[in-house]
Design an enzyme around this catalytic site. Sequence first.
Site, PDB file in Angstrom:
ATOM      1  N   HIS A   1      70.031  16.926  21.191  1.00 36.19           N
ATOM      2  CA  HIS A   1      69.080  16.898  22.307  1.00 36.19           C
ATOM      3  C   HIS A   1      69.149  15.588  23.084  1.00 36.19           C
ATOM      4  CE1 HIS A   1      66.304  14.948  19.315  1.00 36.19           C
ATOM      5  NE2 HIS A   1      65.955  14.284  20.387  1.00 36.19           N
TER       6      HIS A   1
ATOM      7  N   ASP B   1      70.837  20.387  15.385  1.00 38.97           N
ATOM      8  CA  ASP B   1      70.627  19.274  16.318  1.00 38.97           C
ATOM      9  C   ASP B   1      71.606  18.135  16.027  1.00 38.97           C
ATOM     10  OD1 ASP B   1      69.553  17.754  18.333  1.00 38.97           O
ATOM     11  OD2 ASP B   1      67.676  17.300  17.293  1.00 38.97           O
TER      12      ASP B   1
ATOM     13  N   SER C   1      65.189   9.294  18.140  1.00 40.74           N
ATOM     14  CA  SER C   1      66.042  10.475  18.010  1.00 40.74           C
ATOM     15  C   SER C   1      67.499  10.093  17.803  1.00 40.74           C
ATOM     16  CB  SER C   1      65.962  11.336  19.265  1.00 40.74           C
ATOM     17  OG  SER C   1      64.744  11.999  19.340  1.00 40.74           O
TER      18      SER C   1
END
Length: 276
Positions: A83, A134, A231
């Site tokens: 992402h 992810d 992230s």
Amino acid sequence: MRRPTVRALRGALALTAAATAVPLATPVSAAADSVVIGGKPVPDGGGSFTVALSSRNRFGGKRAGQFCGGVVVAPAKVATAAHCLSKEVLGSNGTKDLKVIAGRSKLVDGGGQEVAVQGTWVNPDYNPVTNVGDLAVITLANALPESYVIKLAGPGDPAYLPGTPAAVYGWGDTVGDGSYASSLYAAEVQVLPDKACKDAYPGNSEGTYLKATMLCAGLPGGGRDACQGDSGGPLVANGRLIGLVSWGSGCAQAAYPGVYTRISAFVRPARNAAPL
């Protein structure tokens, strides 16, 4: 925040919306809701496997354009969250301005190096709705020192056992209110039973936890976690990489542990074309 977020996306969008009023400076990671809430600064020279993803065109120069983390898995390869490379985070220019900052704990210092990106691979099975798969891999234009590379924990590694001490690294939100760190932080957490995340994210509005490609980590009572801006950063146990910061509901909440991309699901076994 009680809705699941990838800890890079939410901040990126918020900052983009405010771009006409203030310079972009502190991107938030949807997959990392904090700069390692409950963490401590990493001493200079520590955590050299942790890198910052930077786009000054998108996020400004105050924090060297940092918006996500990553981890060196080979001298010219960096693993991060899928992402982090999405259009929602990077905008229409995509990876044109993308650089990897390595060997630098303090983002605005001149140490370390900023390496251009030669290419990117985003897991074709990544689902931005469910957060399944992810994972992305960045190929660097120039190789980093071998000493920066961290070993990967493959299937069956005891580092994945519940209760194993672990540490998550990042430059994200350290409190949960948009207070981003300018130097690298690490928080001591532990691998939690899959049940902890299955109970928290059973498939409702809070998200869906799937143990085949996801890993649960935090503390039973909360208080330490990754947060916005983290992230793609590493979760390390027993000296090996076991996870990448991916998503969660809020930051450091006892009832909602952090969810990480499970590295063992992507380690290349013999005769398999897995990406790592």
